[in-house]
Design a protein around this motif. Structure first.
Motif, PDB file in Angstrom:
ATOM      1  N   ALA A   1      28.139  18.144  46.230  1.00  0.00           N
ATOM      2  CA  ALA A   1      27.649  17.107  47.150  1.00  0.00           C
ATOM      3  C   ALA A   1      28.378  17.251  48.488  1.00  0.00           C
ATOM      4  O   ALA A   1      29.084  16.360  48.947  1.00  0.00           O
TER       5      ALA A   1
ATOM      6  N   ASP B   1      24.226  20.567  47.653  1.00  0.00           N
ATOM      7  CA  ASP B   1      23.792  19.207  47.986  1.00  0.00           C
ATOM      8  C   ASP B   1      22.301  19.060  47.718  1.00  0.00           C
ATOM      9  O   ASP B   1      21.532  20.024  47.822  1.00  0.00           O
TER      10      ASP B   1
ATOM     11  N   ALA C   1      33.888  15.051  47.199  1.00  0.00           N
ATOM     12  CA  ALA C   1      34.447  14.018  48.076  1.00  0.00           C
ATOM     13  C   ALA C   1      33.457  12.893  48.271  1.00  0.00           C
ATOM     14  O   ALA C   1      32.302  13.116  48.659  1.00  0.00           O
TER      15      ALA C   1
HETATM   16  C1  LIG Z   1      28.415  10.076  50.786  1.00  0.00           C
HETATM   17  S1  LIG Z   1      27.848  11.689  50.864  1.00  0.00           S
HETATM   18  C2  LIG Z   1      29.351  12.589  50.790  1.00  0.00           C
HETATM   19  C3  LIG Z   1      29.212  13.963  51.327  1.00  0.00           C
HETATM   20  C4  LIG Z   1      30.486  14.783  51.472  1.00  0.00           C
HETATM   21  N1  LIG Z   1      31.061  15.126  50.203  1.00  0.00           N
HETATM   22  C5  LIG Z   1      31.514  14.058  52.308  1.00  0.00           C
HETATM   23  O1  LIG Z   1      32.537  13.622  51.808  1.00  0.00           O
HETATM   24  O2  LIG Z   1      31.267  13.921  53.504  1.00  0.00           O
HETATM   25  C6  LIG Z   1      27.111  11.903  49.292  1.00  0.00           C
HETATM   26  C7  LIG Z   1      26.366  13.211  49.145  1.00  0.00           C
HETATM   27  O3  LIG Z   1      25.847  13.311  47.822  1.00  0.00           O
HETATM   28  C8  LIG Z   1      24.604  14.001  47.905  1.00  0.00           C
HETATM   29  N2  LIG Z   1      23.867  13.766  46.653  1.00  0.00           N
HETATM   30  C9  LIG Z   1      23.344  12.604  46.205  1.00  0.00           C
HETATM   31  N3  LIG Z   1      22.775  12.767  45.002  1.00  0.00           N
HETATM   32  C10 LIG Z   1      22.943  14.080  44.664  1.00  0.00           C
HETATM   33  C11 LIG Z   1      22.571  14.852  43.543  1.00  0.00           C
HETATM   34  N4  LIG Z   1      21.934  14.303  42.523  1.00  0.00           N
HETATM   35  N5  LIG Z   1      22.898  16.164  43.515  1.00  0.00           N
HETATM   36  C12 LIG Z   1      23.566  16.727  44.578  1.00  0.00           C
HETATM   37  N6  LIG Z   1      23.947  16.018  45.660  1.00  0.00           N
HETATM   38  C13 LIG Z   1      23.641  14.720  45.718  1.00  0.00           C
HETATM   39  C14 LIG Z   1      23.974  13.402  49.138  1.00  0.00           C
HETATM   40  O4  LIG Z   1      22.889  14.175  49.637  1.00  0.00           O
HETATM   41  C15 LIG Z   1      25.175  13.354  50.081  1.00  0.00           C
HETATM   42  O5  LIG Z   1      25.325  14.521  50.831  1.00  0.00           O
END
Ligand SMILES: C[S@@+](CC[C@H](N)C(=O)[O-])C[C@H]1O[C@@H](n2cnc3c(N)ncnc32)[C@H](O)[C@@H]1O
Length: 295
Positions: A61, A85, A130
């Motif tokens: 993610a 992601d 994260a």
């Molecule tokens: C709050 S953001 C955090 C992103 C990054 N790790 C950061 O700390 O800036 C949450 C991330 O989870 C991703 N996400 C949500 N559901 C997901 C899934 N089922 N599989 C992969 N990624 C996912 C979203 O697209 C988003 O980029």
């Protein structure tokens, strides 16, 4: 964001994640502001992770890719980062971030739901996630996926926050208590699993449920005080705006508390906290990590 980031992150509603396909979620701007405001502290955190030259790292993610970039820098020219992601829009941002860092040849991107992507088992020296556990469908399921992806002896690490106690503002405790109750009510209306919004304090339990019993846990605090720089101000203004939107409708039965909150938290008020020369604030984040057992 967390994240720390304040705007509520959507839960995935389908395996295809169609809600993410075309554009960035509303919280993306706050997340970027968070990364800008706290770049030094976050970079310091990444510098302490167990990454060695030539390591293979999974950034699960990855969002805007800021950690993918820093992790790739740590892994050196022989290292490899797989940045995963669901959101194509976030992955576009991540590609740009990684190119700025001149580490593009070390980072591979994979778009899809972490539950369905063919991420190699036992393949990574560090598996990192994260501020995403409450965006993901289920925190334990995500940790299980992370555990499988780590090589035996590799490290699984999560950086997370509790939405409800992430940012400690210097307002009266009566305001704090009422606000957090109102915020929880708002979150409970948005999610069937509002406990996800305070997963940070439960990371040890989540790790254990995923088969990672020996979990280390520490808080990662970030302090700021007036005068705020523009990036700090942008982040905290966004945080307060989101809190106003969430909590104010649920403070109707406590008009004095609501008015005091708005006096302190509304940028049009002469009492706006961010303009107070004595303003101080603490952000609490959780870092948890565990080594995957060998054998
Ligand atoms: C709050 S953001 C955090 C992103 C990054 N790790 C950061 O700390 O800036 C949450 C991330 O989870 C991703 N996400 C949500 N559901 C997901 C899934 N089922 N599989 C992969 N990624 C996912 C979203 O697209 C988003 O980029």
């Amino acid at each position: 964001m967390a994240i720390a980031e304040s705007q509520t992150r959507p839960e995935t509603t389908s395996a295809s994640g169609s809600q993410h396909d075309d554009e960035l979620p509303a919280y993306a701007a706050t997340l970027t502001a968070y990364h800008r405001a706290f770049a030094n502290e976050l970079r310091d955190l990444v510098d302490r992770l167990p990454v060695h030259p030539g390591d293979r790292v999974l950034d699960l993610a990855c969002g805007d890719g800021v950690y993918s970039r820093w992790l790739a820098e740590r892994a050196g020219p022989q290292g490899k980062v797989l940045a995963v992601d669901l959101s194509p829009a976030f992955l576009d941002l991540a590609r740009r971030e990684v190119e700025e860092g001149d580490v593009a040849d070390r980072v591979t991107f994979a778009q899809g739901d972490l539950r369905h992507l063919p991420i190699p088992d036992d393949g990574f020296d560090l598996v990192w996630c994260a501020q995403s556990l409450y965006s993901l469908p289920d925190p334990v399921e995500a940790l299980r996926r992370m555990e499988r992806a780590a090589r035996p002896g590799g490290v699984v690490a999560v950086f997370e926050n509790d939405e409800l106690h992430h940012v400690l503002m210097p307002w009266p405790v009566e305001v704090e208590l009422a606000l957090r109750g109102a915020e929880l009510t708002a979150l409970s209306q948005l999610s069937k699993k509002p406990q996800k919004f305070y997963v940070g304090r439960h990371l040890g339990t989540v790790f254990r449920a995923a088969g990672l019993a020996a979990c280390q846990h520490r808080t990662w605090t970030i302090d700021r005080q007036a005068p705020l720089g523009p990036d700090d101000r942008a982040y905290f203004a966004g945080y307060l705006a989101d809190l106003r939107a969430k909590a104010t409708p649920h403070l109707a039965s406590s008009p004095e508390i609501r008015d005091e909150f708005l006096r302190l938290g509304d940028p049009d008020s002469p009492g706006y906290l961010l303009d107070n020369p004595d303003f101080t604030v603490t952000c609490l984040n959780h870092l948890a990590w565990s080594t995957k057992p060998v054998g």
